[in-house]
Design an enzyme around this catalytic site. Structure first.
Site, short mmCIF file in Angstrom:
data_model
loop_
_atom_site.label_atom_id
_atom_site.label_comp_id
_atom_site.label_asym_id
_atom_site.label_seq_id
_atom_site.Cartn_x
_atom_site.Cartn_y
_atom_site.Cartn_z
CG HIS A 18 1.26 -6.43 -11.85
ND1 HIS A 18 0.97 -7.15 -12.99
CD2 HIS A 18 1.59 -7.36 -10.92
CE1 HIS A 18 1.11 -8.44 -12.76
NE2 HIS A 18 1.49 -8.59 -11.51
CE LYS A 42 6.00 -17.56 -12.39
NZ LYS A 42 5.70 -16.20 -11.94
NE ARG A 91 -2.29 -11.25 -5.89
CZ ARG A 91 -1.80 -11.97 -6.89
NH1 ARG A 91 -2.46 -12.06 -8.02
NH2 ARG A 91 -0.67 -12.64 -6.74
CB SER A 129 -0.36 -12.50 -14.74
OG SER A 129 0.08 -11.20 -14.42
P1 ADP Z 1 5.42 -13.13 -10.62
O1 ADP Z 1 4.78 -14.43 -10.27
O2 ADP Z 1 6.06 -13.12 -11.91
O3 ADP Z 1 6.26 -12.55 -9.50
P2 ADP Z 1 2.99 -11.85 -10.06
O4 ADP Z 1 2.09 -11.07 -10.92
O5 ADP Z 1 2.41 -13.11 -9.48
O6 ADP Z 1 4.27 -12.12 -10.87
O7 ADP Z 1 3.49 -10.98 -8.84
C1 ADP Z 1 4.26 -9.83 -8.90
C2 ADP Z 1 3.91 -9.01 -7.66
O8 ADP Z 1 2.69 -8.35 -7.93
C3 ADP Z 1 3.67 -9.83 -6.40
O9 ADP Z 1 4.12 -9.12 -5.27
C4 ADP Z 1 2.17 -9.97 -6.36
O10 ADP Z 1 1.69 -10.18 -5.05
C5 ADP Z 1 1.78 -8.61 -6.90
N1 ADP Z 1 0.43 -8.63 -7.48
C6 ADP Z 1 -0.04 -9.44 -8.44
N2 ADP Z 1 -1.32 -9.17 -8.73
C7 ADP Z 1 -1.69 -8.14 -7.91
C8 ADP Z 1 -2.91 -7.42 -7.70
N3 ADP Z 1 -4.02 -7.72 -8.37
N4 ADP Z 1 -2.91 -6.42 -6.78
C9 ADP Z 1 -1.79 -6.14 -6.08
N5 ADP Z 1 -0.62 -6.80 -6.21
C10 ADP Z 1 -0.56 -7.78 -7.11
#
Ligand code: ADP
Length: 156
Positions: A18, A42, A91, A129
């Site tokens: 992130h 969630k 990703r 996460s």
């Molecule tokens: P949520 O499910 O609460 O939206 P996420 O962490 O799954 O939280 O996703 C938030 C955003 O961050 C999404 O666009 C996801 O694709 C992106 N994201 C999550 N992990 C990564 C990572 N390792 N690298 C780049 N983008 C990421």
């Protein structure tokens, strides 16, 4: 006109993935709001106050980045705060399929919004996460996966 974006997520916890997408986007927007959206479906592992504090600590050095919490539709938050872009990270092709659905629906309900995607850096491609929560719950060392500024509380 100033360009502003929102990066919405749960940040349960925030990862280096992130952090990387948000910092890399700073060349594209005048301001970026990193926002925790309340999602009734969630249940988070870490409390909202802690997740907000982490975001504030991680992005404190960047005056263009602000941190927020919102309930309801992301597009309503964008309308209220004059935000024109939703920023997301990609990703995998699974991320793409998931994000395409959300992005197209957001465009449908708020035609002025555009979703912008940045590709994950290869070294963060497997970071999520949920994997970090799994390792943490089982007592593993997660420190290399989260921003250097933050620490997860000791496992109870
Ligand atoms: P949520 O499910 O609460 O939206 P996420 O962490 O799954 O939280 O996703 C938030 C955003 O961050 C999404 O666009 C996801 O694709 C992106 N994201 C999550 N992990 C990564 C990572 N390792 N690298 C780049 N983008 C990421």
């Amino acid at each position: 006109m100033k360009t502003s974006a929102i990066f919405p997520g749960s940040f349960d916890p925030i990862t280096k993935g992130h952090e990387s997408v948000i910092i890399r986007s700073l060349g594209l927007f005048d301001s970026v709001t990193v926002a925790i959206g309340f999602n009734a479906e969630k249940k988070s592992l870490f409390p909202l106050e802690l997740r907000l504090k982490w975001l504030k600590d991680v992005f404190a050095p960047y005056p263009q980045i602000s941190v927020a919490f919102y309930e309801g539709l992301t597009t309503d938050f964008c309308k209220k705060n004059n935000i024109q872009y939703i920023l997301r990270g990609l990703r995998t092709s699974a991320d793409f399929e998931f994000e395409r659905g959300i992005g197209q629906m957001n465009k449908n309900i708020f035609p002025d919004i555009e979703t912008v995607f940045l590709l994950a850096l290869p070294e963060y491609n497997s970071l999520s996460s949920s994997i970090i929560r799994d390792i943490y719950r089982n007592g593993g060392n997660i420190s290399s996966f989260i921003p250097e500024k933050i620490q997860l509380p000791p496992l109870k």
